[in-house]
Scaffold this active site. Sequence first.
Site, PDB file in Angstrom:
ATOM      1  N   CYS A  15       0.834  -1.200   0.000  1.00 16.28           N
ATOM      2  CA  CYS A  15       0.000   0.000   0.000  1.00 16.28           C
ATOM      3  C   CYS A  15       0.874   1.257   0.000  1.00 16.28           C
ATOM      4  O   CYS A  15       2.026   1.237   0.416  1.00 16.28           O
ATOM      5  CB  CYS A  15      -0.921   0.095   1.204  1.00 16.28           C
ATOM      6  SG  CYS A  15      -1.803  -1.436   1.536  1.00 16.28           S
ATOM      7  N   ARG A  32       2.509   0.654  -5.599  1.00 20.35           N
ATOM      8  CA  ARG A  32       2.537  -0.104  -4.354  1.00 20.35           C
ATOM      9  C   ARG A  32       1.265  -0.916  -4.138  1.00 20.35           C
ATOM     10  O   ARG A  32       1.136  -1.633  -3.143  1.00 20.35           O
ATOM     11  CB  ARG A  32       2.730   0.843  -3.170  1.00 20.35           C
ATOM     12  CG  ARG A  32       3.990   1.676  -3.278  1.00 20.35           C
ATOM     13  CD  ARG A  32       4.043   2.673  -2.156  1.00 20.35           C
ATOM     14  NE  ARG A  32       4.376   2.038  -0.915  1.00 20.35           N
ATOM     15  CZ  ARG A  32       5.604   1.886  -0.453  1.00 20.35           C
ATOM     16  NH1 ARG A  32       6.628   2.323  -1.149  1.00 20.35           N
ATOM     17  NH2 ARG A  32       5.823   1.304   0.688  1.00 20.35           N
ATOM     18  N   TRP A  70      -2.991  -2.601  -1.451  1.00 16.28           N
ATOM     19  CA  TRP A  70      -2.736  -3.964  -1.931  1.00 16.28           C
ATOM     20  C   TRP A  70      -3.255  -4.867  -0.822  1.00 16.28           C
ATOM     21  O   TRP A  70      -2.720  -4.869   0.285  1.00 16.28           O
ATOM     22  CB  TRP A  70      -1.249  -4.192  -2.166  1.00 16.28           C
ATOM     23  CG  TRP A  70      -0.946  -5.527  -2.744  1.00 16.28           C
ATOM     24  CD1 TRP A  70      -1.044  -5.905  -4.052  1.00 16.28           C
ATOM     25  CD2 TRP A  70      -0.470  -6.676  -2.031  1.00 16.28           C
ATOM     26  NE1 TRP A  70      -0.665  -7.212  -4.194  1.00 16.28           N
ATOM     27  CE2 TRP A  70      -0.314  -7.723  -2.974  1.00 16.28           C
ATOM     28  CE3 TRP A  70      -0.171  -6.946  -0.704  1.00 16.28           C
ATOM     29  CZ2 TRP A  70       0.128  -8.992  -2.624  1.00 16.28           C
ATOM     30  CZ3 TRP A  70       0.269  -8.214  -0.350  1.00 16.28           C
ATOM     31  CH2 TRP A  70       0.413  -9.224  -1.314  1.00 16.28           C
ATOM     32  N   ASN A 117      -0.020   1.117   6.012  1.00 21.84           N
ATOM     33  CA  ASN A 117       0.730   0.302   5.062  1.00 21.84           C
ATOM     34  C   ASN A 117       1.497  -0.724   5.885  1.00 21.84           C
ATOM     35  O   ASN A 117       2.214  -0.349   6.806  1.00 21.84           O
ATOM     36  CB  ASN A 117       1.690   1.225   4.282  1.00 21.84           C
ATOM     37  CG  ASN A 117       2.801   0.474   3.594  1.00 21.84           C
ATOM     38  OD1 ASN A 117       2.630  -0.674   3.197  1.00 21.84           O
ATOM     39  ND2 ASN A 117       3.946   1.112   3.431  1.00 21.84           N
ATOM     40  N   GLY A 118       1.325  -2.019   5.586  1.00 21.19           N
ATOM     41  CA  GLY A 118       2.035  -3.052   6.336  1.00 21.19           C
ATOM     42  C   GLY A 118       1.063  -4.075   6.892  1.00 21.19           C
ATOM     43  O   GLY A 118      -0.052  -4.216   6.384  1.00 21.19           O
ATOM     44  N   GLU A 172      13.181 -16.982 -14.961  1.00 22.99           N
ATOM     45  CA  GLU A 172      12.715 -15.614 -15.197  1.00 22.99           C
ATOM     46  C   GLU A 172      11.666 -15.589 -16.327  1.00 22.99           C
ATOM     47  O   GLU A 172      10.654 -14.888 -16.232  1.00 22.99           O
ATOM     48  CB  GLU A 172      13.925 -14.717 -15.548  1.00 22.99           C
ATOM     49  CG  GLU A 172      13.605 -13.336 -16.100  1.00 22.99           C
ATOM     50  CD  GLU A 172      12.887 -12.415 -15.126  1.00 22.99           C
ATOM     51  OE1 GLU A 172      12.668 -12.801 -13.970  1.00 22.99           O
ATOM     52  OE2 GLU A 172      12.507 -11.311 -15.561  1.00 22.99           O
ATOM     53  N   LYS A 202       7.858 -14.224 -15.943  1.00 20.68           N
ATOM     54  CA  LYS A 202       7.290 -13.168 -16.782  1.00 20.68           C
ATOM     55  C   LYS A 202       5.961 -13.613 -17.358  1.00 20.68           C
ATOM     56  O   LYS A 202       4.990 -12.879 -17.343  1.00 20.68           O
ATOM     57  CB  LYS A 202       8.225 -12.810 -17.957  1.00 20.68           C
ATOM     58  CG  LYS A 202       9.441 -11.990 -17.706  1.00 20.68           C
ATOM     59  CD  LYS A 202       9.209 -10.565 -17.316  1.00 20.68           C
ATOM     60  CE  LYS A 202       8.989 -10.463 -15.843  1.00 20.68           C
ATOM     61  NZ  LYS A 202      10.182 -10.249 -15.022  1.00 20.68           N
ATOM     62  N   GLU A 262       3.126 -14.000 -14.603  1.00 20.05           N
ATOM     63  CA  GLU A 262       2.619 -12.809 -13.914  1.00 20.05           C
ATOM     64  C   GLU A 262       1.789 -11.904 -14.812  1.00 20.05           C
ATOM     65  O   GLU A 262       0.882 -11.231 -14.321  1.00 20.05           O
ATOM     66  CB  GLU A 262       3.714 -12.038 -13.178  1.00 20.05           C
ATOM     67  CG  GLU A 262       4.719 -11.311 -14.013  1.00 20.05           C
ATOM     68  CD  GLU A 262       5.774 -10.593 -13.158  1.00 20.05           C
ATOM     69  OE1 GLU A 262       5.479 -10.155 -12.044  1.00 20.05           O
ATOM     70  OE2 GLU A 262       6.903 -10.468 -13.641  1.00 20.05           O
ATOM     71  N   HIS A 297      13.746 -35.951 -14.639  1.00 18.25           N
ATOM     72  CA  HIS A 297      13.578 -36.424 -13.255  1.00 18.25           C
ATOM     73  C   HIS A 297      12.165 -36.181 -12.737  1.00 18.25           C
ATOM     74  O   HIS A 297      11.938 -36.223 -11.537  1.00 18.25           O
ATOM     75  CB  HIS A 297      14.610 -35.764 -12.341  1.00 18.25           C
ATOM     76  CG  HIS A 297      16.016 -36.118 -12.709  1.00 18.25           C
ATOM     77  ND1 HIS A 297      16.547 -37.383 -12.514  1.00 18.25           N
ATOM     78  CD2 HIS A 297      16.988 -35.400 -13.325  1.00 18.25           C
ATOM     79  CE1 HIS A 297      17.787 -37.413 -12.961  1.00 18.25           C
ATOM     80  NE2 HIS A 297      18.080 -36.229 -13.466  1.00 18.25           N
ATOM     81  N   LYS A 322       3.895  -3.311  -7.758  1.00 17.55           N
ATOM     82  CA  LYS A 322       5.271  -3.117  -8.219  1.00 17.55           C
ATOM     83  C   LYS A 322       6.265  -3.243  -7.069  1.00 17.55           C
ATOM     84  O   LYS A 322       7.344  -3.787  -7.228  1.00 17.55           O
ATOM     85  CB  LYS A 322       5.383  -1.732  -8.870  1.00 17.55           C
ATOM     86  CG  LYS A 322       6.736  -1.433  -9.464  1.00 17.55           C
ATOM     87  CD  LYS A 322       7.017  -2.302 -10.665  1.00 17.55           C
ATOM     88  CE  LYS A 322       8.410  -2.123 -11.208  1.00 17.55           C
ATOM     89  NZ  LYS A 322       8.797  -3.257 -12.056  1.00 17.55           N
TER      90      LYS A 322
HETATM   91  O1  M6R Z   1      11.899  -4.137  -6.281  1.00 17.73           O
HETATM   92  P1  M6R Z   1      12.497  -5.510  -6.232  1.00 17.73           P
HETATM   93  O2  M6R Z   1      13.487  -5.767  -7.294  1.00 17.73           O
HETATM   94  O3  M6R Z   1      13.066  -5.838  -4.870  1.00 17.73           O
HETATM   95  O4  M6R Z   1      11.287  -6.489  -6.457  1.00 17.73           O
HETATM   96  C1  M6R Z   1      11.459  -7.878  -6.371  1.00 17.73           C
HETATM   97  C2  M6R Z   1      10.285  -8.607  -6.949  1.00 17.73           C
HETATM   98  O5  M6R Z   1       9.109  -8.256  -6.261  1.00 17.73           O
HETATM   99  C3  M6R Z   1      10.111  -8.312  -8.440  1.00 17.73           C
HETATM  100  O6  M6R Z   1      11.242  -8.651  -9.173  1.00 17.73           O
HETATM  101  C4  M6R Z   1       8.898  -9.090  -8.987  1.00 17.73           C
HETATM  102  O7  M6R Z   1       9.167 -10.449  -8.957  1.00 17.73           O
HETATM  103  C5  M6R Z   1       8.557  -8.627 -10.404  1.00 17.73           C
HETATM  104  N1  M6R Z   1       7.142  -8.492 -10.526  1.00 17.73           N
HETATM  105  C6  M6R Z   1       9.030  -9.572 -11.454  1.00 17.73           C
HETATM  106  O8  M6R Z   1       8.659  -9.167 -12.723  1.00 17.73           O
END
Ligand code: M6R
Length: 607
Positions: free
Chosen positions: A2, A27, A74, A98-99, A480, A484, A487, A503, A602
């Site tokens: 948040c 956030r 959030w 927030n938290g 990775e 991508k 998400e 395996h 984010k």
């Molecule tokens: O701001 P940060 O790099 O610490 O964030 C880490 C992850 O939350 C961030 O990489 C997240 O996995 C992304 N959505 C990946 O695309």
Amino acid sequence: MCGIIGILGSDAVAPAILAGLRRLEYRGYDSAGIATVTNGCLDRRRAAGKLAILERTLDAAPLSGLSGIGHTRWATHGSPTEENAHPHATDRLALVHNGIIENFSELRKELLAKGYVFASETDSEVCAQLITAYLQEENLSPQDAFAKALTRLRGAFAIAVLFAGEDDLILCARRGSPLALGRGEDEIFLGSDAYALAPFTNRVTYLQDGDWAVLTRSKFTIYDAKNQSVKRNETISLAMNTIVEKEGYRHFMAKEIHEQPDVIAHTLSRYLNPESKTVCLPETGLDFTTFDRLTISACGSAYYAGLIAKYWFERWAKIPVEIDVASELRYRDVPYTDNCGALFISQSGETADTLAALREARVHHQKIAALVNVAESSIAREADAVFTIDAGPEIGVASTKAFTCQLAALACIAIAAGRARGNLKAEEEGRLVSALLEIPRRIAEALKSSDAIKEIANEIAKATDVLYIGRGMNFPLALEGALKLKEISYIHAEGYAAGELKHGPIALIDKSLPVVVLAPHDRHFEKTVSNMHEVMARDGKALLISDKKGLAAAGDVWASIEMPDTDPDLSPIVYAAAVQLLAYFTATRKGTDVDQPRNLAKSVTVE
Ligand code: M6R
């Protein structure tokens, strides 16, 4: 998570709070709300969904008032409804949080037993009810009621409170979650970060953990966890006041993917000397010759960047590397030694798990280095040595340019470590620096495959599951790539070490399953291609991402994407562009919200 903002202004504050919230939407974007106080009376507007919906609510029913607080959520406790949206209000106050309040259920029970009525399912509302209880039952002042309530709360939080009958007062506190105060001309601001405050002021004071503050229009007073008045330094923030635009792209993610050649070049120029073909790290006091081990911690894409860097540190610098997902580091009882360096990687520099891991390393007297995109972030402020990348603001929730800039910077740091430790000869350093300098051009070439990737993505969009495989440093890139895709397209995807397929995961292969094979023509190529054939022999759809030589050697496949020739040690930086575009076009084909995918934010500021 948040984002929170508060303003004691000289004009109606709701529009300014909305502008601040727009800068905090990274956030969380499940719901939003604003409360103001006018002639002592509290009023609020809240809306489920993105900020645009709150904006429409405010257009229909504007809020007056020169003091106010705002929140973008959030969801943690309670679904993203209007009832659960902040600010939470009683007849005495309105509160944003927030938290996470870890002991909320015990406090809620206590307050319910006393007859307090809750209007939401959130943990946050207990803070509002608890302060109200102290105001009413003990007739305490807002300040004393607030300070007393803070002693009862467990967990991580940033809180701001506005009181009925108090047109010139906001109280706020920070424990775990970040909070910054800003000073203007007869105005005072608070926000989750300096970026939110940038439209109003660049005079920023960061609260330290455990601090709380009393804000009026003319000044703020900060108290530490022992309720002693303390001075915290004011800094001049460099956070940009401008709002980042899409510049003709349909999504921020597309823009950010295409910015990579430029931002990687900028990042490299920070660390490389193209004339002498050497790496020149900024002076940070970090001495790699003293380390007998390096621990790396990060989350999400930053963690995968760290996994790739592990190969570089071990190959070039011969430093044993241990790497952990930051949220798990503390559960491992790491036997730290005095000669161990700890590196934390984070785009935002605010990720709660990474920050908590950093603090754990601090307790164990580690030398702490951070690699961040936001130089004024909490992680940067708490590290001993800070390395930055020049990715610029990354708005799309899916990390793209920050990931490849992290890789570029990590390669430079690992080369410098190799030279310092006497493991990397000048000739080899020169070769690697030349190859790094070529990376922006190679990525630009890789991005030219956009149209071909888009066509393949139309097919991938029909799948319900996708596997990604790779060997060596392309194994973390497989992880990775899968992250991508899931998400932003919501397609289930997993990354595997190519050799691991047999395996277990190979049981999943049938004619409906695409398998993305990351296989540059390097020393792992033949083995990875054998794994690809094992997929094809079971009717799996192999999508091979390789260079000209690799594609020619591999023969017929379901689909392929051609990448430019790249130094084998650096191929994940270039191949990242292919997996990013594949995810992007799959998501746009499916019509998902690419820049703000469901359930995500984010910056992840809860543990
Ligand atoms: O701001 P940060 O790099 O610490 O964030 C880490 C992850 O939350 C961030 O990489 C997240 O996995 C992304 N959505 C990946 O695309």
